[in-house]
Design a protein around this motif. Structure first.
Motif, PDB file in Angstrom:
ATOM      1  N   GLN A  55       0.832  -1.205   0.000  1.00 34.00           N
ATOM      2  CA  GLN A  55       0.000   0.000   0.000  1.00 34.00           C
ATOM      3  C   GLN A  55       0.866   1.254   0.000  1.00 34.00           C
ATOM      4  OE1 GLN A  55      -3.441   0.106  -0.200  1.00 34.00           O
ATOM      5  NE2 GLN A  55      -3.125   2.308  -0.499  1.00 34.00           N
ATOM      6  N   ASN A  58       2.211   1.864  -3.416  1.00 35.76           N
ATOM      7  CA  ASN A  58       1.120   2.362  -4.249  1.00 35.76           C
ATOM      8  C   ASN A  58       0.823   3.836  -3.964  1.00 35.76           C
ATOM      9  OD1 ASN A  58      -1.116   1.738  -6.201  1.00 35.76           O
ATOM     10  ND2 ASN A  58      -2.371   2.344  -4.448  1.00 35.76           N
ATOM     11  N   ASP A  59       1.034   4.241  -2.699  1.00 35.30           N
ATOM     12  CA  ASP A  59       0.772   5.623  -2.296  1.00 35.30           C
ATOM     13  C   ASP A  59       1.962   6.552  -2.539  1.00 35.30           C
ATOM     14  OD1 ASP A  59      -1.725   4.831  -1.492  1.00 35.30           O
ATOM     15  OD2 ASP A  59      -1.251   4.756   0.650  1.00 35.30           O
TER      16      ASP A  59
END
Length: 259
Positions: A55, A58-59
């Motif tokens: 995550q 992805n961020d």
């Protein structure tokens, strides 16, 4: 207690990457926190950690993953199994994997001796190489560094937390619990942690069941229930439903009575 006060709005939170879990902790892990993932082997701590790093990538966060109980290649393969391409991010300079298991490699990102000073030095070097940016760190597991000196665990955990906080890292650190009792060995990671996420397992009708509970999360009106989880090939860790189980229903000593 509701979410949305002025004090709460000032807290920047990082998504765990596990669908539905952020809602249990007020929207995510507060930036800069040191959170302990605790439980017996096979309960889902590493996979939760993989979600957290995936995550972050992805961020747009820079990420560091320290592995002590399996090789970095094994972690990369697990991530691939759930659709996360860690190799790409390593090549792009956004993820550094630090390996404390395969010592014979002795490359730039290998920890030769399981001691806290070397861990901190490697993590700081990795953060410097990744550059200035919001960053995530997983140490899987921190308890491995205390195997031969458990009396020093609380002090060493404090030193890790204090030092790495200065480098702007939001940390997940796993700690292994005993297979026989399902409880801690007395190590100090829980005492210094800003949050504790507790993983458990039991056997019901001959089937392995896994659970998770948020036992502590500072500055957060967190959920207080035990939730059943499942690890699904191609997806990863999935939050199923909250349960009404009692402590005596899932302790390791009760395995034989649930089968």
């Amino acid at each position: 207690m509701g979410i949305g006060t002025k004090a709460e709005e000032k807290i920047r939170r990082l998504s765990t990457g596990v669908k539905g879990f952020d809602e249990l902790i007020g929207g995510g892990i507060p930036e800069g926190f040191f959170v302990a993932l605790v439980g017996e082997p096979g309960t889902g701590k590493t996979i939760f950690s993989i979600h957290y790093i995936a995550q972050g990538l992805n961020d747009g966060d820079k990420c560091i993953y320290v592995t002590t109980e399996e090789s970095k290649e094994s972690v990369i393969r697990q991530a691939q199994q759930f659709g996360f391409d860690f190799t790409k991010y390593i090549k792009d300079g956004k993820l550094i994997m630090i390996d404390a298991l395969m010592k014979e490699k002795q490359d730039e990102w290998t920890i030769i001796n399981l001691n806290i000073d070397e861990l901190i030095q490697k993590v700081i070097a990795a953060k410097q190489k990744l550059g200035y940016s919001r960053a995530r760190l997983v140490i899987d597991s921190l308890s491995a560094f205390f195997l031969d000196k458990p009396a020093m665990a609380r002090r060493d955990s404090y030193n890790v937390k204090r030092t790495l906080y200065k480098w702007g890292l939001t940390v997940l650190a796993t700690s292994q619990y005993a297979i026989t009792t399902g409880e801690a060995f007395g190590w100090g990671i829980e005492h210094v942690a800003d949050g504790i996420i507790r993983f458990r397992k039991t056997i019901k009708n001959g089937v392995l069941k896994r659970y998770v509970m948020v036992e502590k999360m500072r500055q957060t009106p967190h959920d207080l229930h035990l939730w059943e989880i499942e690890i699904i090939d191609g997806i990863g860790l999935v939050l199923l439903e909250k349960t009404n189980m009692r402590v005596e229903d899932y302790t390791t000593s009760k395995y034989s009575k649930n089968t």
